[in-house]
Scaffold this motif. Structure first.
Motif, PDB file in Angstrom:
ATOM      1  N   ARG A 185       0.809  -1.222   0.000  1.00 25.87           N
ATOM      2  CA  ARG A 185       0.000   0.000   0.000  1.00 25.87           C
ATOM      3  C   ARG A 185       0.844   1.274   0.000  1.00 25.87           C
ATOM      4  O   ARG A 185       0.759   2.097   0.924  1.00 25.87           O
ATOM      5  N   PRO A 186       1.671   1.457  -1.011  1.00 26.31           N
ATOM      6  CA  PRO A 186       2.477   2.688  -1.095  1.00 26.31           C
ATOM      7  C   PRO A 186       1.578   3.906  -1.261  1.00 26.31           C
ATOM      8  O   PRO A 186       0.495   3.820  -1.843  1.00 26.31           O
ATOM      9  N   THR A 187       2.021   5.054  -0.741  1.00 27.81           N
ATOM     10  CA  THR A 187       1.212   6.275  -0.786  1.00 27.81           C
ATOM     11  C   THR A 187       1.509   7.129  -2.016  1.00 27.81           C
ATOM     12  O   THR A 187       0.920   8.192  -2.175  1.00 27.81           O
ATOM     13  N   ALA A 188       2.404   6.682  -2.881  1.00 24.22           N
ATOM     14  CA  ALA A 188       2.769   7.462  -4.065  1.00 24.22           C
ATOM     15  C   ALA A 188       1.572   7.623  -5.000  1.00 24.22           C
ATOM     16  O   ALA A 188       0.675   6.778  -5.043  1.00 24.22           O
ATOM     17  N   GLY A 189       1.572   8.722  -5.753  1.00 21.66           N
ATOM     18  CA  GLY A 189       0.509   8.976  -6.713  1.00 21.66           C
ATOM     19  C   GLY A 189       0.637   8.097  -7.943  1.00 21.66           C
ATOM     20  O   GLY A 189       1.623   7.367  -8.116  1.00 21.66           O
ATOM     21  N   THR A 190      -0.362   8.190  -8.829  1.00 20.96           N
ATOM     22  CA  THR A 190      -0.397   7.341 -10.024  1.00 20.96           C
ATOM     23  C   THR A 190       0.825   7.546 -10.907  1.00 20.96           C
ATOM     24  O   THR A 190       1.436   6.580 -11.384  1.00 20.96           O
ATOM     25  N   THR A 240       3.838   8.671 -10.112  1.00 24.37           N
ATOM     26  CA  THR A 240       5.049   8.156  -9.471  1.00 24.37           C
ATOM     27  C   THR A 240       5.080   6.635  -9.514  1.00 24.37           C
ATOM     28  O   THR A 240       6.135   6.029  -9.733  1.00 24.37           O
ATOM     29  N   MET A 241       3.920   6.009  -9.328  1.00 22.29           N
ATOM     30  CA  MET A 241       3.855   4.546  -9.388  1.00 22.29           C
ATOM     31  C   MET A 241       4.240   4.042 -10.779  1.00 22.29           C
ATOM     32  O   MET A 241       4.887   2.999 -10.919  1.00 22.29           O
ATOM     33  N   LYS A 242       3.858   4.785 -11.809  1.00 20.32           N
ATOM     34  CA  LYS A 242       4.241   4.398 -13.174  1.00 20.32           C
ATOM     35  C   LYS A 242       5.752   4.469 -13.353  1.00 20.32           C
ATOM     36  O   LYS A 242       6.348   3.629 -14.036  1.00 20.32           O
ATOM     37  N   LEU A 243       6.381   5.487 -12.739  1.00 20.38           N
ATOM     38  CA  LEU A 243       7.840   5.601 -12.802  1.00 20.38           C
ATOM     39  C   LEU A 243       8.499   4.411 -12.107  1.00 20.38           C
ATOM     40  O   LEU A 243       9.486   3.855 -12.603  1.00 20.38           O
ATOM     41  N   TYR A 244       7.959   4.029 -10.947  1.00 21.90           N
ATOM     42  CA  TYR A 244       8.493   2.875 -10.220  1.00 21.90           C
ATOM     43  C   TYR A 244       8.405   1.610 -11.075  1.00 21.90           C
ATOM     44  O   TYR A 244       9.369   0.846 -11.193  1.00 21.90           O
ATOM     45  N   GLN A 245       7.228   1.391 -11.659  1.00 22.24           N
ATOM     46  CA  GLN A 245       7.016   0.169 -12.444  1.00 22.24           C
ATOM     47  C   GLN A 245       7.895   0.157 -13.692  1.00 22.24           C
ATOM     48  O   GLN A 245       8.418  -0.899 -14.080  1.00 22.24           O
ATOM     49  N   HIS A 246       8.065   1.324 -14.305  1.00 23.64           N
ATOM     50  CA  HIS A 246       8.906   1.411 -15.500  1.00 23.64           C
ATOM     51  C   HIS A 246      10.348   1.036 -15.173  1.00 23.64           C
ATOM     52  O   HIS A 246      10.992   0.279 -15.919  1.00 23.64           O
ATOM     53  N   ALA A 247      10.863   1.545 -14.050  1.00 27.37           N
ATOM     54  CA  ALA A 247      12.238   1.227 -13.649  1.00 27.37           C
ATOM     55  C   ALA A 247      12.385  -0.266 -13.365  1.00 27.37           C
ATOM     56  O   ALA A 247      13.365  -0.901 -13.784  1.00 27.37           O
ATOM     57  N   LEU A 248      11.411  -0.843 -12.663  1.00 28.57           N
ATOM     58  CA  LEU A 248      11.466  -2.269 -12.348  1.00 28.57           C
ATOM     59  C   LEU A 248      11.427  -3.111 -13.616  1.00 28.57           C
ATOM     60  O   LEU A 248      12.175  -4.095 -13.746  1.00 28.57           O
ATOM     61  N   MET A 275      13.998   1.845  -7.621  1.00 33.98           N
ATOM     62  CA  MET A 275      14.408   0.522  -7.149  1.00 33.98           C
ATOM     63  C   MET A 275      14.692   0.536  -5.648  1.00 33.98           C
ATOM     64  O   MET A 275      14.400  -0.428  -4.938  1.00 33.98           O
ATOM     65  N   LEU A 276      15.238   1.644  -5.167  1.00 32.56           N
ATOM     66  CA  LEU A 276      15.510   1.786  -3.735  1.00 32.56           C
ATOM     67  C   LEU A 276      14.204   1.767  -2.945  1.00 32.56           C
ATOM     68  O   LEU A 276      14.087   1.082  -1.915  1.00 32.56           O
ATOM     69  N   THR A 277      13.207   2.489  -3.434  1.00 34.81           N
ATOM     70  CA  THR A 277      11.914   2.574  -2.748  1.00 34.81           C
ATOM     71  C   THR A 277      11.189   1.232  -2.744  1.00 34.81           C
ATOM     72  O   THR A 277      10.640   0.807  -1.718  1.00 34.81           O
ATOM     73  N   ILE A 278      11.168   0.564  -3.891  1.00 32.20           N
ATOM     74  CA  ILE A 278      10.494  -0.733  -3.988  1.00 32.20           C
ATOM     75  C   ILE A 278      11.119  -1.736  -3.022  1.00 32.20           C
ATOM     76  O   ILE A 278      10.422  -2.437  -2.280  1.00 32.20           O
ATOM     77  N   ILE A 328     -14.292  27.088  -6.115  1.00 27.32           N
ATOM     78  CA  ILE A 328     -13.916  25.795  -6.686  1.00 27.32           C
ATOM     79  C   ILE A 328     -13.364  24.993  -5.516  1.00 27.32           C
ATOM     80  O   ILE A 328     -12.404  25.410  -4.867  1.00 27.32           O
ATOM     81  N   THR A 329     -13.989  23.865  -5.223  1.00 19.27           N
ATOM     82  CA  THR A 329     -13.584  23.029  -4.095  1.00 19.27           C
ATOM     83  C   THR A 329     -13.181  21.654  -4.615  1.00 19.27           C
ATOM     84  O   THR A 329     -13.978  20.982  -5.273  1.00 19.27           O
ATOM     85  N   TYR A 330     -11.969  21.245  -4.337  1.00 21.04           N
ATOM     86  CA  TYR A 330     -11.479  19.970  -4.869  1.00 21.04           C
ATOM     87  C   TYR A 330     -10.338  19.435  -4.004  1.00 21.04           C
ATOM     88  O   TYR A 330      -9.780  20.155  -3.166  1.00 21.04           O
ATOM     89  N   THR A 331     -10.009  18.169  -4.207  1.00 18.13           N
ATOM     90  CA  THR A 331      -8.862  17.543  -3.550  1.00 18.13           C
ATOM     91  C   THR A 331      -7.760  17.375  -4.585  1.00 18.13           C
ATOM     92  O   THR A 331      -7.951  16.658  -5.572  1.00 18.13           O
ATOM     93  N   PRO A 332      -6.607  18.041  -4.426  1.00 22.86           N
ATOM     94  CA  PRO A 332      -5.529  17.930  -5.421  1.00 22.86           C
ATOM     95  C   PRO A 332      -5.095  16.485  -5.632  1.00 22.86           C
ATOM     96  O   PRO A 332      -4.920  15.734  -4.669  1.00 22.86           O
ATOM     97  N   ALA A 333      -4.945  16.098  -6.891  1.00 27.63           N
ATOM     98  CA  ALA A 333      -4.535  14.728  -7.213  1.00 27.63           C
ATOM     99  C   ALA A 333      -3.163  14.410  -6.636  1.00 27.63           C
ATOM    100  O   ALA A 333      -2.883  13.272  -6.260  1.00 27.63           O
ATOM    101  N   LYS A 334      -2.305  15.428  -6.532  1.00 21.98           N
ATOM    102  CA  LYS A 334      -0.936  15.206  -6.069  1.00 21.98           C
ATOM    103  C   LYS A 334      -0.880  14.782  -4.611  1.00 21.98           C
ATOM    104  O   LYS A 334       0.024  14.058  -4.197  1.00 21.98           O
ATOM    105  N   THR A 335      -1.854  15.225  -3.805  1.00 21.80           N
ATOM    106  CA  THR A 335      -1.796  14.949  -2.365  1.00 21.80           C
ATOM    107  C   THR A 335      -2.949  14.086  -1.861  1.00 21.80           C
ATOM    108  O   THR A 335      -3.069  13.868  -0.664  1.00 21.80           O
ATOM    109  N   LYS A 336      -3.800  13.585  -2.761  1.00 26.52           N
ATOM    110  CA  LYS A 336      -4.984  12.858  -2.295  1.00 26.52           C
ATOM    111  C   LYS A 336      -4.633  11.554  -1.588  1.00 26.52           C
ATOM    112  O   LYS A 336      -5.396  11.078  -0.741  1.00 26.52           O
ATOM    113  N   ASN A 337      -3.466  10.962  -1.900  1.00 25.26           N
ATOM    114  CA  ASN A 337      -3.076   9.710  -1.251  1.00 25.26           C
ATOM    115  C   ASN A 337      -2.369   9.928   0.077  1.00 25.26           C
ATOM    116  O   ASN A 337      -2.125   8.974   0.823  1.00 25.26           O
TER     117      ASN A 337
END
Length: 426
Positions: free
Chosen positions: A100-105, A107-115, A164-167, A247-256
């Motif tokens: 259950r990593p807290t990274a955004g979508t 960042t997760m794509k970057l992790y998966q690409h490196a792996l 790779m370090l984070t994973i 305008i009321t919203y939850t920023p995608a960058k910090t929602k996790n």
């Protein structure tokens, strides 16, 4: 009862030999009571039921141990078996997601690409490497060297190393990895200072407002200029987020991580632009075409906006680097967010209020976004942000002032008693 049913029942663990449980994170554990009656839970470090049952077998002896010494011996033997577990490279990503990593979508794509890049390299250069525990410091260094020789930038190199370090860090505890082979690899030093986005000048903003462009593109620009919204939040804005002058919203960058809502008053310039947008009854998005574009190809949408802003600022894509190729320039969509923060600060809005509207911390906004030039002319269209904010929250402010006046008129002793009662109710 059929023979088959009887067989199924006999698979249950005998009374007093412990039980297999599945924790909230999906990892199985073995629970039992020791010789003294104390309840003990041992994590098996796996989300696979069949594997967990196999690991639980030697632990069952602990539950039936008649003495503390016997239980200690059984624990030691079981620990050796658990520590001998493996995690195939093919299952690393699924296991990492299970932490259950807290990274955004993004960042997760970057992790998966490196792996994925590492797995392809390992298949060609380390065919015997099949398990995450097979990765040593030399292997990690060799892969990073191979990536660097591919003419990538220092920033990309650091991103892949960090991925790779984070994973691996996330998997160390559940899979009992003895060390992280990526920890001792070195980051690359970035050459010079990274180019930051610059805010638009008064002349740039006027050119932008006068420029002919599609209504939804103009509205997208103004959502960043007048409300400080990031590209994803603006492009995927829904009508349900617009109302009551805000305008009321939850920023995608910090929602996790924080999931804190952001509320920004709608300036007249932005309000007029939103009114001109046609409403699509079949879509919940304010700008359906751009929302679909972002979801399909966010990079393509971003590049289109950069081209439009280069027309506004008089910059060309070649001017950005001097080498005749597209690269990060000083003006982009994020420049509009910088402009919003700079002009809002110039208008006298308190730092805490500005940070709340930007969905960032005070230190981040002050360090990266606010670039005040006292000699520059203020942008009139954004100068009304403070008065608009005051009007939108005027009722609450007036009530607060009235309460302050009442408190001033009361004896100090009475005020203290009221505060004491209030604190007791909290």
């Amino acid at each position: 009862m059929t023979k088959e049913d009887t067989t199924r029942r006999t698979k249950k663990r005998a009374h007093g030999t412990g039980s297999l449980i599945k924790k909230s994170n999906g990892v199985y554990a073995f629970q039992f009571r020791d010789a003294s009656g104390k309840k003990i839970t041992k994590s098996l470090g796996t989300r696979n039921r069949k594997e967990a049952e196999g690991l639980a077998e030697p632990l069952g002896a602990m539950a039936s141990a008649k003495s503390r010494a016997e239980a200690v011996q059984q624990i030691a033997e079981a620990k050796d078996l658990i520590d001998a577990r493996v995690l195939p490279l093919s299952e690393v990503w699924e296991s990492f997601e299970g932490t259950r990593p807290t990274a955004g979508t993004g960042t997760m794509k970057l992790y998966q690409h490196a792996l994925n890049r590492f797995k392809v390299w390992a298949k060609e250069n380390r065919p015997s490497l099949t398990d995450i525990t097979d990765i040593d410091e030399q292997t990690a260094s060799d892969w990073l060297l191979s990536e660097w020789q591919g003419q990538i930038s220092a920033s990309t190199y650091n991103d892949r190393r960090g991925s790779m370090l984070t994973i691996t860090n996330a998997l160390m505890r559940p899979y009992r990895l003895p060390f992280n082979p990526w920890a001792k690899t070195e980051r690359k030093k970035l050459a010079g200072k990274q180019q930051q986005r610059l805010p638009l000048s008064r002349e740039h903003v006027q050119t932008l407002l006068d420029a002919e462009m599609q209504e939804d593109v103009k509205a997208l620009m103004l959502l960043a200029l007048c409300a400080g919204m990031r590209l994803k939040d603006a492009a995927c804005l829904k009508w349900s987020n617009v109302g009551g002058g805000f305008i009321t919203y939850t920023p995608a960058k910090t929602k996790n991580t924080s999931a804190a809502k952001v509320q920004v008053p709608i300036l007249p310039l932005l309000a007029n632009s939103l009114k001109r947008l046609p409403k699509d009854e079949d879509s919940e998005y304010v700008m359906p075409r751009l929302a679909a574009w972002y979801q399909r190809n966010s990079t393509g949408l971003s590049r289109m906006l950069v081209r439009e802003l280069h027309k506004v600022t008089g910059k060309s894509l070649q001017d950005a680097t001097g080498k005749g190729k597209v690269a990060r320039s000083e003006y982009g969509y994020h420049s509009l967010r910088h402009t919003f923060c700079t002009e809002t600060a110039r208008a006298g809005v308190p730092a805490a209020t500005l940070a709340a509207m930007a969905g960032d911390t005070i230190s981040t906004v002050d360090k990266f976004y606010v670039k005040l030039d006292l000699s520059a002319q203020p942008i009139e269209e954004l100068a009304s942000i403070k008065s608009t904010l005051s009007l939108a929250t005027g009722g609450a402010d007036r009530e607060r002032e009235q309460l302050k006046q009442l408190a001033d008129d009361l004896p100090l002793k009475v005020v203290r008693e009221i505060l004491k009662k209030h604190m007791k109710q909290q």
